[in-house]
Design an enzyme around this catalytic site. Structure first.
Site, mmCIF file in Angstrom:
data_model
loop_
_atom_site.group_PDB
_atom_site.id
_atom_site.type_symbol
_atom_site.label_atom_id
_atom_site.label_comp_id
_atom_site.label_asym_id
_atom_site.label_seq_id
_atom_site.Cartn_x
_atom_site.Cartn_y
_atom_site.Cartn_z
ATOM 1 N N THR A 51 0.859 -1.199 0.000
ATOM 2 C CA THR A 51 0.000 0.000 0.000
ATOM 3 C C THR A 51 0.895 1.248 0.000
ATOM 4 O O THR A 51 2.115 1.155 0.175
ATOM 5 C CB THR A 51 -0.904 0.054 1.265
ATOM 6 N N PHE A 74 2.382 -7.189 5.237
ATOM 7 C CA PHE A 74 1.695 -7.827 6.362
ATOM 8 C C PHE A 74 0.206 -7.628 6.123
ATOM 9 O O PHE A 74 -0.360 -6.631 6.549
ATOM 10 C CB PHE A 74 2.160 -7.133 7.640
ATOM 11 N N GLU A 75 -0.405 -8.533 5.382
ATOM 12 C CA GLU A 75 -1.790 -8.335 4.952
ATOM 13 C C GLU A 75 -2.625 -9.553 5.284
ATOM 14 O O GLU A 75 -2.089 -10.640 5.484
ATOM 15 C CB GLU A 75 -1.817 -8.071 3.432
ATOM 16 N N TYR A 235 4.238 15.796 14.720
ATOM 17 C CA TYR A 235 4.997 14.869 13.871
ATOM 18 C C TYR A 235 6.497 15.119 13.967
ATOM 19 O O TYR A 235 7.206 14.409 14.667
ATOM 20 C CB TYR A 235 4.495 14.928 12.410
HETATM 21 P P1 NAD Z 1 1.039 2.352 4.551
HETATM 22 O O1 NAD Z 1 0.280 2.056 5.800
HETATM 23 O O2 NAD Z 1 0.262 2.634 3.311
HETATM 24 O O3 NAD Z 1 2.049 1.123 4.192
HETATM 25 C C1 NAD Z 1 2.707 0.372 5.160
HETATM 26 C C2 NAD Z 1 3.259 -0.903 4.538
HETATM 27 O O4 NAD Z 1 3.977 -1.614 5.573
HETATM 28 C C3 NAD Z 1 2.211 -1.901 4.021
HETATM 29 O O5 NAD Z 1 2.699 -2.534 2.858
HETATM 30 C C4 NAD Z 1 2.095 -2.937 5.150
HETATM 31 O O6 NAD Z 1 1.654 -4.226 4.729
HETATM 32 C C5 NAD Z 1 3.549 -2.972 5.591
HETATM 33 N N1 NAD Z 1 3.755 -3.469 6.953
HETATM 34 C C6 NAD Z 1 3.354 -2.908 8.118
HETATM 35 N N2 NAD Z 1 3.793 -3.662 9.173
HETATM 36 C C7 NAD Z 1 4.506 -4.685 8.644
HETATM 37 C C8 NAD Z 1 5.225 -5.783 9.186
HETATM 38 N N3 NAD Z 1 5.330 -5.971 10.497
HETATM 39 N N4 NAD Z 1 5.817 -6.646 8.331
HETATM 40 C C9 NAD Z 1 5.720 -6.497 6.983
HETATM 41 N N5 NAD Z 1 5.088 -5.459 6.408
HETATM 42 C C10 NAD Z 1 4.481 -4.582 7.227
HETATM 43 O O7 NAD Z 1 2.036 3.527 4.918
HETATM 44 P P2 NAD Z 1 2.719 4.734 4.105
HETATM 45 O O8 NAD Z 1 2.026 5.978 4.466
HETATM 46 O O9 NAD Z 1 2.934 4.371 2.684
HETATM 47 O O10 NAD Z 1 4.117 4.797 4.874
HETATM 48 C C11 NAD Z 1 5.286 4.181 4.395
HETATM 49 C C12 NAD Z 1 6.473 4.993 4.877
HETATM 50 O O11 NAD Z 1 6.409 6.305 4.298
HETATM 51 C C13 NAD Z 1 6.471 5.191 6.407
HETATM 52 O O12 NAD Z 1 7.788 5.131 6.871
HETATM 53 C C14 NAD Z 1 5.929 6.604 6.558
HETATM 54 O O13 NAD Z 1 6.352 7.222 7.758
HETATM 55 C C15 NAD Z 1 6.527 7.272 5.324
HETATM 56 N N6 NAD Z 1 5.858 8.535 4.912
HETATM 57 C C16 NAD Z 1 4.494 8.614 4.831
HETATM 58 C C17 NAD Z 1 3.907 9.834 4.479
HETATM 59 C C18 NAD Z 1 2.401 9.986 4.383
HETATM 60 O O14 NAD Z 1 1.916 11.117 4.380
HETATM 61 N N7 NAD Z 1 1.657 8.914 4.263
HETATM 62 C C19 NAD Z 1 4.714 10.949 4.177
HETATM 63 C C20 NAD Z 1 6.106 10.812 4.205
HETATM 64 C C21 NAD Z 1 6.668 9.595 4.591
#
Ligand code: NAD
Length: 392
Positions: A51, A74-75, A235
Protein backbone atom coordinates in the site's frame (compact mmCIF):
# COMPACT_ATOMS: atom_id res chain seq x y z
CA UNK A 1 -20.68 -10.68 -2.35
CA UNK A 2 -21.70 -7.03 -2.86
CA UNK A 3 -19.01 -4.99 -1.11
CA UNK A 4 -19.68 -1.50 0.29
CA UNK A 5 -17.22 0.42 2.48
CA UNK A 6 -17.33 -0.22 6.23
CA UNK A 7 -15.58 2.81 7.73
CA UNK A 8 -14.83 2.67 11.46
CA UNK A 9 -13.04 5.72 12.82
CA UNK A 10 -9.93 6.36 10.74
CA UNK A 11 -9.92 2.95 9.07
CA UNK A 12 -12.03 1.10 6.54
CA UNK A 13 -12.38 -2.50 7.70
CA UNK A 14 -13.00 -4.05 4.29
CA UNK A 15 -11.76 -3.62 0.73
CA UNK A 16 -13.00 -4.08 -2.82
CA UNK A 17 -10.88 -6.38 -5.01
CA UNK A 18 -11.98 -4.88 -8.33
CA UNK A 19 -11.53 -1.32 -7.03
CA UNK A 20 -8.06 -2.08 -5.64
CA UNK A 21 -7.08 -3.58 -9.00
CA UNK A 22 -8.34 -0.45 -10.79
CA UNK A 23 -6.30 1.81 -8.47
CA UNK A 24 -3.16 -0.27 -9.04
CA UNK A 25 -3.73 -0.15 -12.81
CA UNK A 26 -4.09 3.66 -12.64
CA UNK A 27 -0.66 3.93 -10.99
CA UNK A 28 0.86 1.57 -13.56
CA UNK A 29 -0.58 3.71 -16.37
CA UNK A 30 0.95 6.83 -14.84
CA UNK A 31 4.41 5.25 -14.66
CA UNK A 32 4.16 3.90 -18.20
CA UNK A 33 3.34 7.38 -19.46
CA UNK A 34 6.35 8.84 -17.62
CA UNK A 35 9.06 6.34 -18.52
CA UNK A 36 12.57 7.58 -17.79
CA UNK A 37 15.46 7.34 -20.26
CA UNK A 38 18.03 6.60 -17.57
CA UNK A 39 19.17 3.18 -16.38
CA UNK A 40 17.45 2.10 -13.20
CA UNK A 41 17.25 -0.78 -10.75
CA UNK A 42 17.20 -4.40 -11.89
CA UNK A 43 16.40 -6.49 -8.81
CA UNK A 44 14.42 -4.70 -6.14
CA UNK A 45 13.38 -5.63 -2.62
CA UNK A 46 10.44 -3.57 -1.32
CA UNK A 47 9.85 -3.90 2.43
CA UNK A 48 6.27 -2.69 2.95
CA UNK A 49 5.20 -3.20 -0.68
CA UNK A 50 1.42 -3.49 -0.59
CA UNK A 51 0.00 0.00 0.00
CA UNK A 52 0.97 3.70 0.03
CA UNK A 53 4.51 4.73 -0.79
CA UNK A 54 5.89 1.16 -0.86
CA UNK A 55 3.35 0.03 -3.47
CA UNK A 56 4.13 3.11 -5.58
CA UNK A 57 7.86 2.25 -5.30
CA UNK A 58 7.25 -1.28 -6.50
CA UNK A 59 5.12 -0.08 -9.41
CA UNK A 60 7.75 2.51 -10.41
CA UNK A 61 10.60 -0.03 -10.26
CA UNK A 62 8.70 -2.62 -12.27
CA UNK A 63 6.80 -0.59 -14.84
CA UNK A 64 9.17 2.38 -15.08
CA UNK A 65 12.46 0.45 -15.23
CA UNK A 66 11.46 -3.15 -15.99
CA UNK A 67 12.84 -4.36 -12.64
CA UNK A 68 12.15 -7.69 -10.99
CA UNK A 69 10.48 -7.02 -7.64
CA UNK A 70 10.30 -9.04 -4.46
CA UNK A 71 7.92 -7.54 -1.91
CA UNK A 72 7.19 -8.03 1.77
CA UNK A 73 3.95 -7.03 3.44
CA UNK A 74 1.69 -7.83 6.36
CA UNK A 75 -1.79 -8.33 4.95
CA UNK A 76 -4.86 -10.44 5.64
CA UNK A 77 -6.17 -12.95 3.12
CA UNK A 78 -9.90 -13.00 2.33
CA UNK A 79 -12.27 -15.61 3.74
CA UNK A 80 -15.74 -16.64 2.53
CA UNK A 81 -17.30 -14.09 4.88
CA UNK A 82 -14.72 -11.30 5.06
CA UNK A 83 -12.81 -9.46 2.38
CA UNK A 84 -9.01 -9.43 2.35
CA UNK A 85 -7.19 -6.21 3.22
CA UNK A 86 -6.57 -3.61 0.53
CA UNK A 87 -2.87 -4.51 0.50
CA UNK A 88 -3.78 -8.13 -0.20
CA UNK A 89 -5.86 -7.18 -3.25
CA UNK A 90 -3.29 -4.59 -4.40
CA UNK A 91 -0.59 -7.26 -4.32
CA UNK A 92 -2.75 -9.74 -6.23
CA UNK A 93 -3.44 -7.09 -8.89
CA UNK A 94 0.23 -6.07 -9.07
CA UNK A 95 1.30 -9.71 -9.55
CA UNK A 96 -1.19 -10.20 -12.34
CA UNK A 97 -0.17 -7.02 -14.18
CA UNK A 98 3.56 -7.66 -13.72
CA UNK A 99 3.39 -11.24 -14.86
CA UNK A 100 1.32 -10.42 -17.90
CA UNK A 101 3.98 -7.81 -18.76
CA UNK A 102 6.63 -10.55 -18.43
CA UNK A 103 8.07 -9.10 -15.20
CA UNK A 104 9.14 -11.23 -12.24
CA UNK A 105 7.09 -10.43 -9.13
CA UNK A 106 6.79 -12.31 -5.88
CA UNK A 107 5.69 -11.34 -2.40
CA UNK A 108 6.18 -12.79 1.07
CA UNK A 109 3.43 -12.03 3.57
CA UNK A 110 4.53 -11.90 7.21
CA UNK A 111 6.40 -9.91 9.85
CA UNK A 112 9.26 -7.99 8.21
CA UNK A 113 10.75 -7.25 11.65
CA UNK A 114 11.39 -10.94 12.31
CA UNK A 115 14.57 -12.88 11.56
CA UNK A 116 12.47 -15.69 10.04
CA UNK A 117 11.23 -13.29 7.37
CA UNK A 118 14.75 -12.02 6.69
CA UNK A 119 15.92 -15.62 6.20
CA UNK A 120 13.01 -16.47 3.91
CA UNK A 121 13.70 -13.38 1.81
CA UNK A 122 17.40 -14.22 1.53
CA UNK A 123 16.55 -17.76 0.34
CA UNK A 124 14.13 -16.33 -2.20
CA UNK A 125 16.68 -13.80 -3.49
CA UNK A 126 19.30 -16.56 -3.84
CA UNK A 127 16.86 -18.79 -5.69
CA UNK A 128 15.23 -16.22 -7.98
CA UNK A 129 17.29 -13.03 -8.25
CA UNK A 130 20.90 -13.66 -7.23
CA UNK A 131 21.40 -10.23 -5.66
CA UNK A 132 19.32 -7.10 -5.09
CA UNK A 133 20.54 -3.65 -6.17
CA UNK A 134 17.78 -1.55 -4.58
CA UNK A 135 16.17 -1.96 -1.15
CA UNK A 136 13.14 0.22 -0.38
CA UNK A 137 12.23 0.44 3.30
CA UNK A 138 8.60 1.61 3.58
CA UNK A 139 7.15 0.07 6.72
CA UNK A 140 4.54 1.84 8.81
CA UNK A 141 3.60 -0.18 11.87
CA UNK A 142 2.26 0.52 15.35
CA UNK A 143 4.36 -2.25 16.96
CA UNK A 144 7.54 -4.24 16.55
CA UNK A 145 8.85 -7.34 18.26
CA UNK A 146 12.62 -7.05 18.62
CA UNK A 147 13.95 -10.42 17.42
CA UNK A 148 16.95 -10.20 19.75
CA UNK A 149 15.08 -9.59 23.03
CA UNK A 150 11.63 -10.91 22.09
CA UNK A 151 10.15 -7.70 23.57
CA UNK A 152 7.23 -6.15 21.69
CA UNK A 153 7.43 -2.34 21.54
CA UNK A 154 4.49 -0.06 20.73
CA UNK A 155 4.81 3.32 19.07
CA UNK A 156 3.03 6.41 20.41
CA UNK A 157 1.87 9.57 18.65
CA UNK A 158 2.55 12.25 21.26
CA UNK A 159 4.36 15.59 21.52
CA UNK A 160 7.79 15.72 23.11
CA UNK A 161 8.66 18.07 25.98
CA UNK A 162 5.33 19.79 26.55
CA UNK A 163 1.60 19.21 26.15
CA UNK A 164 0.09 20.47 22.92
CA UNK A 165 -3.41 21.65 22.10
CA UNK A 166 -4.43 22.05 18.51
CA UNK A 167 -7.27 21.77 16.04
CA UNK A 168 -8.12 18.46 14.51
CA UNK A 169 -10.85 17.03 12.31
CA UNK A 170 -12.65 13.89 13.37
CA UNK A 171 -13.48 12.12 10.10
CA UNK A 172 -15.92 9.78 11.84
CA UNK A 173 -18.06 12.48 13.47
CA UNK A 174 -17.46 15.21 10.82
CA UNK A 175 -16.30 17.54 13.59
CA UNK A 176 -13.54 20.13 13.87
CA UNK A 177 -12.51 20.25 17.51
CA UNK A 178 -9.58 20.89 19.80
CA UNK A 179 -7.39 18.05 20.88
CA UNK A 180 -4.95 18.17 23.79
CA UNK A 181 -2.08 15.74 23.84
CA UNK A 182 0.06 15.11 26.88
CA UNK A 183 3.82 14.91 26.29
CA UNK A 184 5.36 11.47 25.85
CA UNK A 185 7.41 9.88 28.61
CA UNK A 186 11.06 9.00 27.91
CA UNK A 187 9.99 5.36 27.68
CA UNK A 188 7.31 6.15 25.09
CA UNK A 189 9.87 8.05 23.00
CA UNK A 190 12.38 5.18 23.24
CA UNK A 191 9.71 2.61 22.29
CA UNK A 192 8.56 4.64 19.27
CA UNK A 193 12.18 4.81 18.09
CA UNK A 194 12.40 1.01 18.49
CA UNK A 195 9.36 0.58 16.21
CA UNK A 196 9.75 3.29 13.57
CA UNK A 197 13.46 4.19 13.86
CA UNK A 198 16.33 2.85 11.81
CA UNK A 199 17.31 -0.28 13.75
CA UNK A 200 15.34 -2.71 11.60
CA UNK A 201 16.47 -1.02 8.36
CA UNK A 202 20.07 -1.57 9.48
CA UNK A 203 19.33 -5.18 10.42
CA UNK A 204 17.93 -5.77 6.95
CA UNK A 205 21.01 -4.38 5.24
CA UNK A 206 23.31 -6.35 7.55
CA UNK A 207 21.41 -9.58 6.88
CA UNK A 208 21.45 -9.07 3.10
CA UNK A 209 25.17 -8.18 3.07
CA UNK A 210 26.12 -11.10 5.36
CA UNK A 211 24.26 -13.50 3.06
CA UNK A 212 26.04 -12.02 0.04
CA UNK A 213 22.79 -11.07 -1.71
CA UNK A 214 23.45 -7.32 -1.80
CA UNK A 215 24.88 -6.14 -5.13
CA UNK A 216 27.98 -3.97 -5.34
CA UNK A 217 26.81 -0.34 -5.42
CA UNK A 218 23.33 -1.23 -4.15
CA UNK A 219 21.08 1.66 -3.17
CA UNK A 220 18.68 1.79 -0.27
CA UNK A 221 16.23 4.37 0.98
CA UNK A 222 13.81 4.71 3.91
CA UNK A 223 10.93 7.17 3.85
CA UNK A 224 10.37 10.05 6.22
CA UNK A 225 8.04 12.99 6.69
CA UNK A 226 9.56 16.24 7.95
CA UNK A 227 6.79 18.81 7.39
CA UNK A 228 6.75 22.32 8.84
CA UNK A 229 5.53 24.34 11.87
CA UNK A 230 1.87 23.25 11.58
CA UNK A 231 2.72 19.56 11.93
CA UNK A 232 5.99 19.73 13.91
CA UNK A 233 4.36 19.52 17.37
CA UNK A 234 2.59 16.26 16.45
CA UNK A 235 5.00 14.87 13.87
CA UNK A 236 8.42 16.34 13.13
CA UNK A 237 9.30 17.26 16.70
CA UNK A 238 7.10 14.61 18.32
CA UNK A 239 7.67 10.91 19.13
CA UNK A 240 7.40 9.84 15.48
CA UNK A 241 9.80 12.63 14.47
CA UNK A 242 12.34 11.30 17.01
CA UNK A 243 12.03 7.88 15.39
CA UNK A 244 12.48 9.45 11.97
CA UNK A 245 15.63 11.27 13.20
CA UNK A 246 16.98 7.83 14.02
CA UNK A 247 16.66 6.97 10.31
CA UNK A 248 19.29 9.66 9.61
CA UNK A 249 21.63 7.96 12.07
CA UNK A 250 20.90 4.59 10.46
CA UNK A 251 21.55 5.87 6.91
CA UNK A 252 25.02 7.08 7.96
CA UNK A 253 25.68 3.78 9.78
CA UNK A 254 24.65 1.74 6.72
CA UNK A 255 26.88 3.82 4.43
CA UNK A 256 29.88 3.37 6.68
CA UNK A 257 29.32 -0.30 7.54
CA UNK A 258 28.82 -1.37 3.93
CA UNK A 259 31.35 0.97 2.30
CA UNK A 260 33.28 -1.96 0.81
CA UNK A 261 30.16 -2.78 -1.20
CA UNK A 262 29.74 0.96 -1.98
CA UNK A 263 26.19 0.81 -0.63
CA UNK A 264 24.41 4.15 -0.93
CA UNK A 265 21.78 4.78 1.78
CA UNK A 266 19.60 7.87 1.90
CA UNK A 267 16.52 8.87 3.81
CA UNK A 268 13.92 10.30 1.41
CA UNK A 269 11.56 13.00 2.65
CA UNK A 270 8.15 12.78 0.98
CA UNK A 271 5.03 14.90 1.14
CA UNK A 272 2.01 14.29 3.37
CA UNK A 273 -0.63 12.17 1.66
CA UNK A 274 -3.67 10.13 2.56
CA UNK A 275 -2.53 6.60 3.34
CA UNK A 276 -3.65 4.07 5.92
CA UNK A 277 -0.73 5.19 8.11
CA UNK A 278 -1.29 8.96 7.89
CA UNK A 279 -5.06 8.86 8.46
CA UNK A 280 -4.37 7.45 11.94
CA UNK A 281 -2.34 10.52 13.00
CA UNK A 282 -4.26 13.29 14.83
CA UNK A 283 -4.20 16.62 12.92
CA UNK A 284 -3.24 14.95 9.61
CA UNK A 285 -6.77 14.65 8.10
CA UNK A 286 -7.27 18.40 8.72
CA UNK A 287 -3.79 19.37 7.53
CA UNK A 288 -3.97 17.14 4.42
CA UNK A 289 -7.48 18.40 3.52
CA UNK A 290 -6.07 21.94 3.57
CA UNK A 291 -2.90 21.17 1.62
CA UNK A 292 -4.95 19.35 -1.01
CA UNK A 293 -7.01 22.54 -1.44
CA UNK A 294 -3.96 24.82 -1.67
CA UNK A 295 -1.78 22.54 -3.80
CA UNK A 296 -4.60 21.70 -6.24
CA UNK A 297 -5.16 25.45 -6.70
CA UNK A 298 -1.41 25.94 -7.22
CA UNK A 299 -1.32 23.02 -9.68
CA UNK A 300 1.30 21.24 -7.53
CA UNK A 301 -0.83 18.45 -6.08
CA UNK A 302 0.81 15.01 -6.22
CA UNK A 303 -0.15 11.52 -5.06
CA UNK A 304 2.06 8.58 -4.02
CA UNK A 305 2.90 7.58 -7.57
CA UNK A 306 3.92 11.09 -8.72
CA UNK A 307 6.13 11.51 -5.63
CA UNK A 308 7.85 8.17 -6.06
CA UNK A 309 8.22 8.39 -9.84
CA UNK A 310 9.91 11.75 -9.17
CA UNK A 311 12.12 10.28 -6.45
CA UNK A 312 13.41 7.53 -8.75
CA UNK A 313 13.75 9.79 -11.76
CA UNK A 314 15.33 12.82 -10.10
CA UNK A 315 17.12 11.41 -7.05
CA UNK A 316 17.73 7.66 -6.91
CA UNK A 317 18.56 7.33 -10.62
CA UNK A 318 18.87 10.99 -11.61
CA UNK A 319 21.93 13.17 -12.14
CA UNK A 320 20.74 16.13 -10.12
CA UNK A 321 19.08 15.04 -6.87
CA UNK A 322 17.78 17.54 -4.32
CA UNK A 323 19.74 16.75 -1.15
CA UNK A 324 19.56 18.57 2.18
CA UNK A 325 22.27 19.16 4.77
CA UNK A 326 21.51 15.74 6.31
CA UNK A 327 22.10 14.01 2.95
CA UNK A 328 18.37 13.31 2.63
CA UNK A 329 16.59 13.30 -0.73
CA UNK A 330 13.90 15.99 -0.64
CA UNK A 331 10.69 15.47 -2.60
CA UNK A 332 8.55 17.58 -0.27
CA UNK A 333 9.50 21.07 -1.46
CA UNK A 334 6.19 21.79 -3.18
CA UNK A 335 4.46 21.29 0.20
CA UNK A 336 7.00 22.76 2.63
CA UNK A 337 8.01 25.98 0.81
CA UNK A 338 7.20 29.16 2.76
CA UNK A 339 4.65 30.51 0.29
CA UNK A 340 2.54 27.34 0.25
CA UNK A 341 2.84 26.91 4.00
CA UNK A 342 1.66 30.52 4.54
CA UNK A 343 -1.48 29.81 2.50
CA UNK A 344 -2.15 26.63 4.47
CA UNK A 345 -1.57 28.46 7.76
CA UNK A 346 -4.04 31.21 6.78
CA UNK A 347 -6.70 28.58 6.05
CA UNK A 348 -5.81 26.65 9.20
CA UNK A 349 -6.31 29.75 11.38
CA UNK A 350 -9.72 30.45 9.84
CA UNK A 351 -11.02 26.87 9.96
CA UNK A 352 -14.07 26.24 12.14
CA UNK A 353 -16.71 23.53 12.25
CA UNK A 354 -18.98 25.75 10.13
CA UNK A 355 -16.60 26.61 7.29
CA UNK A 356 -14.40 23.46 7.18
CA UNK A 357 -16.04 22.00 4.07
CA UNK A 358 -15.75 25.32 2.17
CA UNK A 359 -12.15 26.05 3.13
CA UNK A 360 -10.70 22.58 2.75
CA UNK A 361 -10.69 19.88 0.10
CA UNK A 362 -12.17 17.29 2.41
CA UNK A 363 -14.09 15.90 -0.57
CA UNK A 364 -10.73 15.15 -2.23
CA UNK A 365 -9.31 13.76 1.02
CA UNK A 366 -12.30 11.46 1.52
CA UNK A 367 -12.20 10.28 -2.08
CA UNK A 368 -8.50 9.39 -1.72
CA UNK A 369 -9.22 7.68 1.61
CA UNK A 370 -11.96 5.48 0.14
CA UNK A 371 -9.83 4.77 -2.92
CA UNK A 372 -7.12 3.29 -0.65
CA UNK A 373 -9.60 0.47 -0.03
CA UNK A 374 -10.82 0.22 -3.64
CA UNK A 375 -13.97 2.36 -3.19
CA UNK A 376 -15.32 5.52 -4.84
CA UNK A 377 -13.75 4.73 -8.22
CA UNK A 378 -15.89 5.77 -11.20
CA UNK A 379 -15.07 2.77 -13.39
CA UNK A 380 -16.20 0.23 -10.77
CA UNK A 381 -19.81 -0.95 -10.40
CA UNK A 382 -20.27 -1.36 -6.67
CA UNK A 383 -23.68 -3.03 -7.08
CA UNK A 384 -22.04 -6.02 -8.81
CA UNK A 385 -21.54 -9.29 -6.97
CA UNK A 386 -17.79 -9.91 -6.69
CA UNK A 387 -15.80 -12.87 -5.44
CA UNK A 388 -13.65 -11.76 -2.47
CA UNK A 389 -11.52 -14.93 -2.71
CA UNK A 390 -8.70 -13.47 -4.78
CA UNK A 391 -5.35 -15.23 -4.52
CA UNK A 392 -1.80 -14.29 -5.48
P1 NAD B 1 1.04 2.35 4.55
O1 NAD B 1 0.28 2.06 5.80
O2 NAD B 1 0.26 2.63 3.31
O3 NAD B 1 2.05 1.12 4.19
C1 NAD B 1 2.71 0.37 5.16
C2 NAD B 1 3.26 -0.90 4.54
O4 NAD B 1 3.98 -1.61 5.57
C3 NAD B 1 2.21 -1.90 4.02
O5 NAD B 1 2.70 -2.53 2.86
C4 NAD B 1 2.10 -2.94 5.15
O6 NAD B 1 1.65 -4.23 4.73
C5 NAD B 1 3.55 -2.97 5.59
N1 NAD B 1 3.75 -3.47 6.95
C6 NAD B 1 3.35 -2.91 8.12
N2 NAD B 1 3.79 -3.66 9.17
C7 NAD B 1 4.51 -4.69 8.64
C8 NAD B 1 5.23 -5.78 9.19
N3 NAD B 1 5.33 -5.97 10.50
N4 NAD B 1 5.82 -6.65 8.33
C9 NAD B 1 5.72 -6.50 6.98
N5 NAD B 1 5.09 -5.46 6.41
C10 NAD B 1 4.48 -4.58 7.23
O7 NAD B 1 2.04 3.53 4.92
P2 NAD B 1 2.72 4.73 4.11
O8 NAD B 1 2.03 5.98 4.47
O9 NAD B 1 2.93 4.37 2.68
O10 NAD B 1 4.12 4.80 4.87
C11 NAD B 1 5.29 4.18 4.40
C12 NAD B 1 6.47 4.99 4.88
O11 NAD B 1 6.41 6.30 4.30
C13 NAD B 1 6.47 5.19 6.41
O12 NAD B 1 7.79 5.13 6.87
C14 NAD B 1 5.93 6.60 6.56
O13 NAD B 1 6.35 7.22 7.76
C15 NAD B 1 6.53 7.27 5.32
N6 NAD B 1 5.86 8.54 4.91
C16 NAD B 1 4.49 8.61 4.83
C17 NAD B 1 3.91 9.83 4.48
C18 NAD B 1 2.40 9.99 4.38
O14 NAD B 1 1.92 11.12 4.38
N7 NAD B 1 1.66 8.91 4.26
C19 NAD B 1 4.71 10.95 4.18
C20 NAD B 1 6.11 10.81 4.20
C21 NAD B 1 6.67 9.60 4.59
Amino acid sequence: MVIKPKVRGFICTNAHPVGCAAAVKEQINYVQQHKPDAEGPKNVLVIGCSTGYGLASRITAAFGYGAKTLGICFEKAPTDRKTGTAGWYNTAAFHQEARSAGLYADTLNGDAFSDEMKNQVIDKIKADLGKVDLVIYSLASPRRTDPESGITYKSTLKPVGQAYTTKTYDTDKDKVHEVSLEPATDEEIAHTIKVMGGEDWERWLNALADADVLADGAKTTAYTYIGKELTWPIYGQATIGKAKEDLDRAAAAINSKHSELSVEAHVSSLKALVTQASSAIPVMPLYISLIYKVMKEEGTHEGCIEQIQGLFNECLYGDNPTLDEQNRYRMDGKETNDQTQAKIKALWDQTTQENFHQLSDYKGYNHEFLKLFGFDIDSVDYEQDVDPMVNW
